[in-house]
Write a protein that holds these residues in place. Sequence first.
Motif, PDB file in Angstrom:
ATOM      1  N   SER A 166       0.495  -1.781   0.474  1.00  0.00           N
ATOM      2  CA  SER A 166      -0.439  -0.267   0.083  1.00  0.00           C
ATOM      3  C   SER A 166       1.069   1.156   0.099  1.00  0.00           C
ATOM      4  O   SER A 166       0.231   1.846  -0.382  1.00  0.00           O
ATOM      5  CB  SER A 166      -1.034  -0.541   1.355  1.00  0.00           C
ATOM      6  OG  SER A 166       0.023   0.067   2.750  1.00  0.00           O
TER       7      SER A 166
ATOM      8  N   ASN B  74       1.169   4.501  -3.033  1.00  0.00           N
ATOM      9  CA  ASN B  74       1.001   5.654  -3.001  1.00  0.00           C
ATOM     10  C   ASN B  74       2.093   5.850  -3.553  1.00  0.00           C
ATOM     11  O   ASN B  74       1.379   7.441  -4.147  1.00  0.00           O
ATOM     12  CB  ASN B  74       0.387   5.095  -1.183  1.00  0.00           C
ATOM     13  CG  ASN B  74       0.742   7.075  -1.044  1.00  0.00           C
ATOM     14  OD1 ASN B  74      -0.229   8.303  -1.718  1.00  0.00           O
ATOM     15  ND2 ASN B  74       0.784   7.629   0.257  1.00  0.00           N
ATOM     16  N   TYR B  75       3.448   6.429  -3.141  1.00  0.00           N
ATOM     17  CA  TYR B  75       4.122   6.804  -3.390  1.00  0.00           C
ATOM     18  C   TYR B  75       4.699   6.264  -5.215  1.00  0.00           C
ATOM     19  O   TYR B  75       4.554   7.239  -5.909  1.00  0.00           O
ATOM     20  CB  TYR B  75       5.020   5.939  -3.488  1.00  0.00           C
ATOM     21  CG  TYR B  75       6.693   6.793  -1.464  1.00  0.00           C
ATOM     22  CD1 TYR B  75       6.029   7.818  -1.579  1.00  0.00           C
ATOM     23  CD2 TYR B  75       6.335   5.846  -0.644  1.00  0.00           C
ATOM     24  CE1 TYR B  75       6.218   7.913  -0.211  1.00  0.00           C
ATOM     25  CE2 TYR B  75       6.528   6.254   0.968  1.00  0.00           C
ATOM     26  CZ  TYR B  75       6.986   7.598   1.405  1.00  0.00           C
ATOM     27  OH  TYR B  75       6.552   7.579   2.246  1.00  0.00           O
TER      28      TYR B  75
ATOM     29  N   SER C 192       1.828   6.515  -7.228  1.00  0.00           N
ATOM     30  CA  SER C 192       0.658   7.156  -7.869  1.00  0.00           C
ATOM     31  C   SER C 192       1.015   8.511  -7.555  1.00  0.00           C
ATOM     32  O   SER C 192       1.175   9.487  -8.713  1.00  0.00           O
ATOM     33  CB  SER C 192      -0.330   6.906  -6.707  1.00  0.00           C
ATOM     34  OG  SER C 192      -1.156   7.152  -7.120  1.00  0.00           O
ATOM     35  N   THR C 193       2.101   8.701  -6.593  1.00  0.00           N
ATOM     36  CA  THR C 193       2.767  10.257  -6.764  1.00  0.00           C
ATOM     37  C   THR C 193       3.860  10.547  -7.599  1.00  0.00           C
ATOM     38  O   THR C 193       3.833  11.036  -7.838  1.00  0.00           O
ATOM     39  CB  THR C 193       2.862  10.292  -5.191  1.00  0.00           C
ATOM     40  OG1 THR C 193       2.042  10.147  -4.236  1.00  0.00           O
ATOM     41  CG2 THR C 193       3.557  11.989  -4.966  1.00  0.00           C
TER      42      THR C 193
END
Length: 130
Positions: A86, A90-91, A93-94
């Motif tokens: 997860s 998240n990283y 996606s950024t």
Amino acid sequence: MNPVGYPTENVALQGYPGQPGHPGHSGHPGGPMVQYTSVNITSEVPRDHVIWSIFNFLHWNPCCLGLVALVYSIKARDRKMAGDMSGARNYGSTARCLNIWATVLLGLIALLFIIGMAIQVNHVVYRKKF
């Protein structure tokens, strides 16, 4: 007789959850317990976009977005290697968002440069002589 016209017979179903002795039997005559099945779905491995980030970092690096995207890509790869999917997602996606912005800005800068050069060439070639 059933609607089709064939004779029917009643057959006891073995392993029916409402029968005594079955794991789903609720213990009272009102009916069976509800059983749930859980399915583990393995999702795809999160992407870290390192190559795209390196490309944006090495080519003009508009507003330092390529550098920041590269940092987030490396963080995503570290999280993936540590098993935190997860956090890696998240990283990643950024990093993807930053890479998109860096690519768009790079394209706009290149387009404005080409338009500026075309205007300059047009001005030099078709310059009126007095």
